[in-house]
Design an enzyme around this catalytic site. Sequence first.
Site, short mmCIF file in Angstrom:
data_model
loop_
_atom_site.label_atom_id
_atom_site.label_comp_id
_atom_site.label_asym_id
_atom_site.label_seq_id
_atom_site.Cartn_x
_atom_site.Cartn_y
_atom_site.Cartn_z
N VAL A 1 1.94 9.30 27.55
CA VAL A 1 2.78 8.09 27.57
C VAL A 1 2.41 7.25 28.79
O VAL A 1 2.42 7.73 29.92
CB VAL A 1 4.28 8.47 27.62
N LYS A 2 2.07 6.00 28.51
CA LYS A 2 1.67 5.10 29.59
C LYS A 2 2.86 4.21 29.95
O LYS A 2 3.47 3.58 29.07
CB LYS A 2 0.52 4.24 29.08
N VAL A 3 3.19 4.16 31.24
CA VAL A 3 4.28 3.28 31.69
C VAL A 3 3.76 2.41 32.83
O VAL A 3 2.90 2.83 33.61
CB VAL A 3 5.53 4.08 32.18
N THR B 1 -5.52 3.30 25.76
CA THR B 1 -5.25 2.04 25.07
C THR B 1 -4.20 1.30 25.89
O THR B 1 -3.61 1.87 26.81
CB THR B 1 -4.70 2.26 23.64
#
Length: 217
Positions: free
Chosen positions: A82-84, A27
Amino acid sequence: MKLFIDSGNIKDIEALVAIGIIDGVTTNPSLLAKEPGDYRENLKKICQIVKGPVSGEVTAIDVAGMLEQGREIAKIDHYMIVKVPLTRAGIQACKTLSSDGIRVNVTLCFSAAQALLAAKAGATYISPFVGRLDDVGTNGMGLIKEIIEIYNNYDFTTEVLVASTRNPIHIVEAARMGADICTCPPALIDQLFNHPLTNIGLDKFLKDWEKSQAGKA
Ligand code: E4P
């Protein structure tokens, strides 16, 4: 090659997961913003449906904020990634979160140099955006080839997650290159099933069968 759904829509995810060929979900803030309800609850539901890696992105742009949000996202469910973003702060946050055992997907990657930094920071996934590169007249899939070559040279374990896919050719080329994962919008996954000769062939088989049965009755 693993296949992820690039969507925050629960109904679309449920329908595709039911087929049995989906390995995870990605997402981003734009995708989650389209969905009603609390985004944490939605991410939790998606994890329960897919039972595989689900990326949720931080919206902070400084290291401290990314770490705080990243730790909160990781607590939603053990499937959460976790998307960064691939910024200086994002790479620093990736290094800290990865060292703490939190899996990180470094997103918004548009160059091989950026992908190298993500691997050095311990990213679990790198997300190069092939469609957005194509949109500005660059060869998106060429970037995938470069990243795979670099990662293989040094045995980096970071998985290449081909993102911003727009057509079945992106998926086939990614598979031929040995990319680890493709994430696709639901409509693109639908396209992967389709071939006009399959429909024509099936139609003929069924008509022939029907005719033969009518003759026997
Ligand atoms: C990937 O993780 C992103 O969510 C996505 O692939 C971006 O795709 P777009 O360029 O079609 O928005």
